[in-house]
Design a protein around this motif. Structure first.
Motif, mmCIF file in Angstrom:
data_model
loop_
_atom_site.group_PDB
_atom_site.id
_atom_site.type_symbol
_atom_site.label_atom_id
_atom_site.label_comp_id
_atom_site.label_asym_id
_atom_site.label_seq_id
_atom_site.Cartn_x
_atom_site.Cartn_y
_atom_site.Cartn_z
ATOM 1 N N TYR A 87 0.773 -1.042 -0.076
ATOM 2 C CA TYR A 87 0.094 -0.016 -0.012
ATOM 3 C C TYR A 87 0.521 1.093 -0.072
ATOM 4 O O TYR A 87 2.086 1.468 0.406
ATOM 5 N N ARG A 88 0.447 2.404 -0.600
ATOM 6 C CA ARG A 88 0.793 3.681 -0.418
ATOM 7 C C ARG A 88 -0.118 4.395 0.114
ATOM 8 O O ARG A 88 -1.224 4.093 0.667
ATOM 9 N N SER A 89 0.238 5.841 0.526
ATOM 10 C CA SER A 89 -0.979 6.711 1.106
ATOM 11 C C SER A 89 -0.637 8.070 0.451
ATOM 12 O O SER A 89 0.551 8.501 0.243
ATOM 13 N N ASP A 90 -1.492 9.034 0.727
ATOM 14 C CA ASP A 90 -1.622 10.269 0.324
ATOM 15 C C ASP A 90 -2.326 11.109 1.591
ATOM 16 O O ASP A 90 -3.738 10.826 1.445
ATOM 17 N N ASP A 97 -0.790 -0.380 -4.750
ATOM 18 C CA ASP A 97 0.434 -0.652 -5.379
ATOM 19 C C ASP A 97 0.424 -0.384 -6.680
ATOM 20 O O ASP A 97 -0.549 -1.155 -7.596
ATOM 21 N N ASP A 222 -4.097 9.033 -8.443
ATOM 22 C CA ASP A 222 -4.264 9.094 -7.151
ATOM 23 C C ASP A 222 -5.553 9.618 -7.050
ATOM 24 O O ASP A 222 -6.241 10.669 -7.186
#
Length: 233
Positions: A87-90, A97, A222
């Protein structure tokens, strides 16, 4: 016996060859091609931006893949290997991913047929959504792909490019176990702000504010900043 005079070699031979070599190298450089800069899916994705006249900030550089589209019968799709996705986050909002879940588009939805597909009265997504008997199994396997250990009840098995934006219904590149957003009450079930973003982008596409391709690229890049990048917020 008289010797013949030895003729001097032309002094310009080497400079001429050098100039020719430079010109040839320049010609080759001018014809160079960047791998991946042209594909059928790339043409499809960029077409809407051209029709709009100007490219917007939401247009991503990489073209989104095209999936198989709606099927009369869905089978459980293979998922990435366990633990291979991250996972990424903003600003705390979860993002998938980009290698495991870059997004994939349905070939059944194009800018030209919006009125007959995602923008038609009466809805579109209900008739193309895979059944729970398929997605429940995929969700469990995808949770292992991402190493998600929370309650599956609180996570959404989500289309990155939503069905209402022409995302592919069951291509594994377009589906991920989306963790709860910050502030989510444990046990409350899925309630992610991405759903509201999808609805507003759908309204903008059907209202002609942005093209289909722009909305698809923005949400795949995003989802948490898609509206601001498209000038909608």
């Amino acid at each position: 016996m008289r010797r013949r005079p030895v003729l001097a070699r032309p002094v310009l031979a080497r400079p001429v060859l050098a100039v020719a070599s430079v010109l040839l190298a320049a010609a080759v450089a001018g014809c160079s091609h960047t791998p991946g800069s042209s594909s059928s899916s790339g043409d499809r994705a960029s077409g809407g931006a051209t029709a709009a006249g100007t490219a917007r900030a939401g247009d991503a550089a990489a073209a989104l893949a095209e999936g198989p589209g709606p099927q009369s019968h869905y089978s459980v799709a293979a998922q990435p290997a366990p633990g291979s996705c991250h996972y990424r986050s903003d600003n705390g909002q979860p993002l998938p991913d980009p290698t495991c879940t870059p997004g994939a588009l349905s070939p059944a939805v194009t800018q030209a047929d919006l009125g007959q597909t995602i923008c038609r009265k009466g809805g579109y997504t209900g008739g193309i959504r895979p059944p729970a008997s398929v997605t429940d199994s995929e969700k469990r396997k995808n949770a292992a792909s991402y190493g998600y250990t929370g309650q599956l009840h609180d996570a959404e098995y989500d289309h990155l490019v939503s069905l209402e934006l022409g995302g592919d219904p069951n291509d594994p590149r377009n589906l991920w176990v989306e963790p709860p957003s910050p502030g989510h009450a444990p046990g409350a079930g899925p309630n992610n702000p991405k759903d509201a973003v999808e609805t507003r982008l759908h309204t903008a596409v059907c209202g002609g504010q942005v093209t289909l391709a722009q909305a698809q690229q923005a949400i795949a890049s995003d989802w948490s900043t898609a509206e601001s990048r498209l000038g909608l917020k």
